[in-house]
Design a protein around this motif. Structure first.
Motif, PDB file in Angstrom:
ATOM      1  N   ALA A 240       0.832  -1.207   0.000  1.00 20.39           N
ATOM      2  CA  ALA A 240       0.000   0.000   0.000  1.00 20.39           C
ATOM      3  C   ALA A 240       0.863   1.253   0.000  1.00 20.39           C
ATOM      4  N   ALA A 241       0.396   2.288  -0.675  1.00 15.83           N
ATOM      5  CA  ALA A 241       1.038   3.602  -0.600  1.00 15.83           C
ATOM      6  C   ALA A 241       0.623   4.249   0.717  1.00 15.83           C
ATOM      7  N   VAL A 242       1.594   4.705   1.493  1.00  8.89           N
ATOM      8  CA  VAL A 242       1.325   5.284   2.808  1.00  8.89           C
ATOM      9  C   VAL A 242       1.872   6.706   2.820  1.00  8.89           C
ATOM     10  N   PHE A 243       1.084   7.624   3.367  1.00  8.75           N
ATOM     11  CA  PHE A 243       1.394   9.056   3.281  1.00  8.75           C
ATOM     12  C   PHE A 243       1.178   9.707   4.643  1.00  8.75           C
ATOM     13  N   LEU A 244       2.137  10.499   5.069  1.00  4.88           N
ATOM     14  CA  LEU A 244       2.039  11.260   6.312  1.00  4.88           C
ATOM     15  C   LEU A 244       1.956  12.728   5.940  1.00  4.88           C
ATOM     16  N   GLY A 245       0.787  13.345   6.217  1.00  5.91           N
ATOM     17  CA  GLY A 245       0.580  14.713   5.771  1.00  5.91           C
ATOM     18  C   GLY A 245      -0.243  15.523   6.746  1.00  5.91           C
ATOM     19  N   ASP A 246      -1.034  16.455   6.205  1.00  7.67           N
ATOM     20  CA  ASP A 246      -1.804  17.374   7.039  1.00  7.67           C
ATOM     21  C   ASP A 246      -2.757  16.619   7.954  1.00  7.67           C
ATOM     22  N   ASN A 247      -2.845  17.058   9.199  1.00  3.99           N
ATOM     23  CA  ASN A 247      -3.812  16.497  10.127  1.00  3.99           C
ATOM     24  C   ASN A 247      -5.202  17.053   9.809  1.00  3.99           C
ATOM     25  N   GLU A 248      -6.210  16.180   9.871  1.00  8.02           N
ATOM     26  CA  GLU A 248      -7.587  16.547   9.522  1.00  8.02           C
ATOM     27  C   GLU A 248      -7.600  17.325   8.202  1.00  8.02           C
ATOM     28  N   PRO A 249      -7.204  16.687   7.150  1.00  5.69           N
ATOM     29  CA  PRO A 249      -6.961  17.386   5.875  1.00  5.69           C
ATOM     30  C   PRO A 249      -8.230  17.883   5.208  1.00  5.69           C
ATOM     31  N   ASN A 250      -8.099  19.013   4.519  1.00  4.99           N
ATOM     32  CA  ASN A 250      -9.172  19.523   3.664  1.00  4.99           C
ATOM     33  C   ASN A 250      -8.713  19.611   2.209  1.00  4.99           C
ATOM     34  N   LYS A 251      -7.575  18.958   1.911  1.00  2.00           N
ATOM     35  CA  LYS A 251      -7.050  18.875   0.556  1.00  2.00           C
ATOM     36  C   LYS A 251      -6.692  17.426   0.262  1.00  2.00           C
ATOM     37  N   THR A 252      -6.561  17.107  -1.023  1.00  2.00           N
ATOM     38  CA  THR A 252      -6.054  15.791  -1.379  1.00  2.00           C
ATOM     39  C   THR A 252      -4.573  15.707  -1.007  1.00  2.00           C
ATOM     40  N   ALA A 253      -4.078  14.484  -0.912  1.00  2.00           N
ATOM     41  CA  ALA A 253      -2.670  14.292  -0.574  1.00  2.00           C
ATOM     42  C   ALA A 253      -1.753  14.929  -1.610  1.00  2.00           C
ATOM     43  N   LEU A 254      -2.145  14.895  -2.876  1.00  2.00           N
ATOM     44  CA  LEU A 254      -1.330  15.502  -3.924  1.00  2.00           C
ATOM     45  C   LEU A 254      -1.293  17.021  -3.807  1.00  2.00           C
TER      46      LEU A 254
ATOM     47  N   SER B 292       1.686  23.107   2.489  1.00  2.00           N
ATOM     48  CA  SER B 292       2.062  24.175   3.419  1.00  2.00           C
ATOM     49  C   SER B 292       3.194  23.775   4.351  1.00  2.00           C
ATOM     50  N   ASP B 293       3.274  22.489   4.691  1.00  2.00           N
ATOM     51  CA  ASP B 293       4.203  22.060   5.739  1.00  2.00           C
ATOM     52  C   ASP B 293       5.177  20.997   5.231  1.00  2.00           C
ATOM     53  N   TYR B 294       5.202  19.820   5.871  1.00  2.00           N
ATOM     54  CA  TYR B 294       6.173  18.782   5.540  1.00  2.00           C
ATOM     55  C   TYR B 294       5.446  17.460   5.326  1.00  2.00           C
ATOM     56  N   TYR B 295       5.945  16.643   4.353  1.00  2.00           N
ATOM     57  CA  TYR B 295       5.200  15.480   3.883  1.00  2.00           C
ATOM     58  C   TYR B 295       6.141  14.300   3.648  1.00  2.00           C
ATOM     59  N   TYR B 296       5.629  13.103   3.986  1.00  6.13           N
ATOM     60  CA  TYR B 296       6.459  11.901   3.955  1.00  6.13           C
ATOM     61  C   TYR B 296       5.718  10.779   3.237  1.00  6.13           C
ATOM     62  N   THR B 297       6.454  10.016   2.431  1.00  2.84           N
ATOM     63  CA  THR B 297       5.850   8.941   1.658  1.00  2.84           C
ATOM     64  C   THR B 297       6.638   7.654   1.850  1.00  2.84           C
ATOM     65  N   THR B 298       5.923   6.538   1.827  1.00  8.43           N
ATOM     66  CA  THR B 298       6.573   5.230   1.850  1.00  8.43           C
ATOM     67  C   THR B 298       5.584   4.218   1.302  1.00  8.43           C
ATOM     68  N   TYR B 299       5.983   2.950   1.295  1.00  8.03           N
ATOM     69  CA  TYR B 299       5.114   1.855   0.884  1.00  8.03           C
ATOM     70  C   TYR B 299       5.167   0.764   1.940  1.00  8.03           C
ATOM     71  N   ALA B 300       4.031   0.131   2.190  1.00  9.87           N
ATOM     72  CA  ALA B 300       3.990  -0.996   3.111  1.00  9.87           C
ATOM     73  C   ALA B 300       4.704  -2.200   2.492  1.00  9.87           C
ATOM     74  N   ASP B 301       5.162  -3.110   3.347  1.00 11.58           N
ATOM     75  CA  ASP B 301       5.790  -4.327   2.834  1.00 11.58           C
ATOM     76  C   ASP B 301       4.727  -5.390   2.574  1.00 11.58           C
ATOM     77  N   ALA B 302       5.148  -6.606   2.308  1.00 11.68           N
ATOM     78  CA  ALA B 302       4.214  -7.673   1.948  1.00 11.68           C
ATOM     79  C   ALA B 302       3.211  -7.977   3.053  1.00 11.68           C
ATOM     80  N   ASP B 303       3.589  -7.691   4.305  1.00 10.94           N
ATOM     81  CA  ASP B 303       2.708  -7.955   5.438  1.00 10.94           C
ATOM     82  C   ASP B 303       1.974  -6.711   5.936  1.00 10.94           C
ATOM     83  N   GLY B 304       2.065  -5.618   5.196  1.00 14.10           N
ATOM     84  CA  GLY B 304       1.362  -4.395   5.569  1.00 14.10           C
ATOM     85  C   GLY B 304       2.105  -3.502   6.532  1.00 14.10           C
ATOM     86  N   TYR B 305       3.338  -3.878   6.911  1.00 11.19           N
ATOM     87  CA  TYR B 305       4.102  -3.043   7.838  1.00 11.19           C
ATOM     88  C   TYR B 305       4.701  -1.846   7.098  1.00 11.19           C
TER      89      TYR B 305
END
Length: 584
Positions: free
Chosen positions: A325-339, A343-356
Motif C-alpha cells: 500500500a502507498a502510505v502518506f504522512l501529511g496534514d492532520n484533519e486534511p481539507n485537501k487531497t494528498a497531492l 504548506s508544511d512537511y510530507y512523507y511517503t513510503t510503501y507498506a511491505d508484503a505484510d502491511g508493515y
C-alpha cells in the motif's frame, strides 16, 4: 583573499568569460566578498558565483564561465512573474564539519532568506530557503539557466538524452505552451517530456563533455504532494536557448491546484547543488553519500533536528495485509487531497508484503496518516484509509500497532485495471513522457470481461466515440456470496481517473440507460489538470466517482454493457484511466 579579488574584478569589468583561478592560499576555503551594495561574490577554491540583486550572473568553475550569455541563478515564484530581490548578504553561521571549514551565506529578500552553505573542497554548495513573507502561491523554485554549449544533455531518473537544439524551435511549428512540431514532422519537442516523479529522484541535472551541474534532494519532506507528485526537471529555454536546471520545490505543473499559505519559518531544503566533469557515475556516488547523510548534522536548526519515527501495520477489514500500500504522512484533519498538500512537511513510503510500514526522520508535529492501494495483491481495494492525530516527537518512536482498514464488502461484477491511482497496465500507460501519446488511443474501443486483457484498454480517451465494456451476468440480481440485495438490487459503478484534462465530456450508459456523466460543463464539473497535454502518461490529479443505479431496472441476465460515450472532445485532452469497477 586580497590577491584574488583584483583578478576577479578585472575579469568582471572587462567581460572576460573565463578566469583561471590562481592556486594561492588566499583563494583557499569558502568566502563571501561584497563588491558593492548590490553585488557579492561567493565560493571557495574550486568555484565562485557573482551574485547580483536577482541573478547569479557568473559561475566560474574549471576555467569556464558556466553561465556565459545565459541568465544564471535565481529564485522566483508564480513562474517568472516574481523574482526575489536580494537586499543584503551576510555570513549567517560558520564552522567545521568532518574536517571541512564552512560558511552559511544568507541572502535576504522581503519574502525570505536564501542560504548557500559553502564547504572547503566541495564543488558546489548546499542550499536552503527559509520563508518569512511569501504570498499564497502555487509555484516556487530555484534554478540555474546555464551556457548551452557547455551543457548539452539533460538527465532525470527516467530520461537521459541530448536537449533539442534551439534551431528546431520554429515559431510556425508551435502547437501549444512550450511545445513544437519537430522540423521533420515526426513527433514533438516540448519541455514537458523531461518531467519526472519528484520523490524518486536520486540526482538530476544537465551535463556535457566536461561539465555537469546536478541537484540532489535527499530529504524531500519539504516538497508539496504525495508519491505521484511530478514536476519539470530540466529543459531548454525556448526564447534564449539557455539550458535550464530547475529545482521546483513547490509546483503545480500536473495538478488542478496546489495553492498554499506557508508559516513563517517553513524551510525548503537543504539540497546539494553539485558540480563535476559531467560524469553520471560520480554524481550517482555523491548522491548515495547525500542520502546516507540526511538529515544533515551540520544544520544547527532546532526544528530541523527535532525528528522522530512512525510505524504500524495496515490490515484490511477482510483480514488481508495491505501489501505494498502507498502510505502518506501529511496534514492532520486534511481539507485537501494528498497531492495538493504543500504548506508544511510530507512523507511517503510503501507498506511491505505484510502491511508493515515505517517513516524515519519525521519532523516533530501532528500528522494525518493516509493509505491507498498501490496495485499488487490489493489492486481490488477501492477505499482509502485515514487516521488523524498521529503525534511524532523526538522523545520516543510512535508505534501505531495494527490498523484496520475498512474496505467495501460489496461483491464485484467486474474490474478493469488495478486500483492504484495510475494508468499502469493499460495500453501506453506509464510510457516515457511523450506529447500527444493519447492521440494513439482509438475513438471506439470494446473490452469484453473474461476475454480481454488489461492492456486492451487504452490509458486515455480523447476522441469522440464509444468505449464499451461487455460482461455477462448469471442473474439480474446479486446471488453470489452471502450478499443479498434489497428490493431494488442497487449497483454502483466506480470510476477512478488517474487524470483529467478539461475539454472533454462523457456520458455513461448501462444497457442504453444513462447512469452518469463526466464533464467540466456543470458547476460541480471536473476541474482541469494538464497531464494529458503536458506529456504525462501515468498520472495527473486522481479523481474518484461513484454512480449508483437500480440494477433491477438496468441490468439483465446474460449479456450487458457499460459504455463511456465521449460527446465533446478537445485535441490531446480527456480522461486518463485508473480503474473501472462495477459492484452490486
Amino acid at each position: 583573499m586580497k590577491s584574488f579579488i583584483p583578478l576577479l574584478l578585472a575579469a568582471l569589468l572587462h567581460g572576460i568569460a573565463c578566469v583561471r583561478l590562481a592556486p594561492s592560499p588566499a583563494a583557499i576555503g569558502p568566502f563571501l566578498t561584497q563588491i558593492n551594495n548590490e553585488t557579492w561574490i561567493i565560493g571557495n577554491e574550486i568555484w565562485n558565483v557573482t551574485q547580483g540583486r536577482q541573478y547569479g550572473v557568473k559561475l566560474l568553475y574549471n576555467d569556464r564561465d558556466c553561465v556565459g550569455q545565459a541568465v544564471g541563478h535565481y529564485v522566483s515564484y508564480n513562474g517568472a512573474a516574481s523574482n526575489l530581490n536580494w537586499t543584503s548578504a551576510s555570513v549567517f553561521k560558520q564552522g567545521s564539519y568532518e574536517g571541512s571549514q564552512y560558511i552559511d551565506v544568507k541572502f535576504t529578500a522581503l519574502e525570505g532568506d536564501m542560504h548557500w552553505v559553502i564547504m572547503s573542497g566541495l564543488a558546489g554548495a548546499y542550499q536552503y530557503f527559509v520563508n518569512h513573507a511569501l504570498p499564497q502561491l502555487g509555484e516556487f523554485r530555484t534554478l540555474w539557466r546555464l551556457d548551452n554549449e557547455t551543457f548539452t544533455h539533460g538527465k532525470t531518473d527516467i530520461k537521459d538524452q541530448e536537449l533539442p537544439p534551439l534551431s528546431e524551435y520554429i515559431d510556425a511549428n508551435k502547437v501549444q505552451d512550450e511545445t513544437w512540431l519537430a522540423p521533420d514532422g515526426r513527433g514533438y519537442i516540448t519541455k514537458y517530456d523531461f518531467a519526472s516523479w519528484v520523490r524518486t529522484q536520486t540526482y538530476y541535472g544537465v551535463y556535457g563533455d566536461s561539465f555537469g551541474s546536478w541537484y540532489m534532494n535527499p530529504g524531500k519532506d519539504y516538497y508539496n504532494g504525495n508519491h505521484l507528485k511530478q514536476e519539470l526537471m530540466v529543459h531548454r529555454e525556448s526564447a534564449t536557448g539557455d539550458v535550464v536546471q530547475l529545482n521546483m520545490i513547490h509546483g503545480t505543473h500536473f495538478q488542478v491546484s496546489a495553492v498554499d499559505d506557508f508559516p513563517d519559518g517553513k524551510m525548503w531544503g537543504p539540497w546539494l547543488w553539485y558540480l563535476n566533469n559531467g560524469s553520471k557515475e560520480d554524481a550517482a556516488r555523491r548522491a548515495e553519500q547525500e542520502f546516507a547523510a540526511w538529515p544533515y548534522a551540520w544544520l544547527e536548526d532546532e526544528a530541523y533536528q527535532s525528528r522522530g519515527s512512525v510505524q504500524g501495520q495496515l490490515v484490511l477489514s477482510d483480514g488481508r495485509p495491505a501489501t505494498n500500500a502507498a502510505v502518506f504522512l501529511g496534514d492532520n484533519e486534511p481539507n485537501k487531497t494528498a497531492l495538493d498538500m504543500g504548506s508544511d512537511y510530507y512523507y511517503t513510503t510503501y507498506a511491505d508484503a505484510d502491511g508493515y510500514f515505517e517513516f524515519r526522520d519525521v519532523r516533530s508535529a501532528t500528522y494525518g496518516l493516509q493509505a491507498w492501494s498501490n496495485g499488487s495483491k490489493i489492486a481490488d481495494v477501492t477505499k482509502s484509509y485515514l487516521r488523524n492525530n498521529v503525534v511524532v516527537s523526538k522523545e520516543a518512536p510512535t508505534d501505531l500497532g495494527p490498523l484496520e482498514w475498512a474496505t467495501s464488502s460489496r461483491p464485484k461484477i467486474f474490474q478493469v485495471g488495478d486500483f492504484d491511482r495510475t494508468s499502469y497496465g493499460f495500453l501506453y500507460g506509464g510510457s516515457p513522457h511523450q506529447h500527444a501519446l493519447v492521440a494513439s488511443c482509438p475513438a471506439d474501443l470494446l473490452y469484453t470481461v473474461g476475454t480481454s486483457q488489461t492492456a486492451d484498454w487504452c490509458f486515455g480517451q480523447t476522441y469522440a466515440g464509444n468505449w464499451t465494456i461487455k460482461f455477462e451476468l448469471e442473474s439480474a440480481a446479486p446471488t453470489h456470496g452471502s450478499y443479498r440485495s434489497n428490493s431494488t438490487g442497487d449497483a454502483t459503478l466506480i470510476v477512478s481517473l488517474a487524470g483529467y484534462s478539461q475539454g472533454a465530456s462523457s456520458l455513461i450508459w448501462a444497457n442504453g440507460m444513462q447512469i452518469g456523466n463526466l464533464t467540466s460543463a456543470s458547476e460541480e464539473g471536473l476541474l482541469n489538470d494538464p497531464s494529458l497535454y503536458r506529456s504525462a502518461t501515468a498520472a495527473g490529479e486522481w479523481r474518484y466517482f461513484e454512480f449508483p443505479f437500480d440494477s433491477a431496472a438496468v441490468l439483465r441476465q446474460g449479456a450487458n454493457e457499460v459504455t463511456f460515450q465521449l460527446v465533446q472532445n478537445t485535441t490531446w485532452r480527456g480522461f486518463m484511466w485508473d480503474s473501472i469497477v462495477l459492484e452490486w
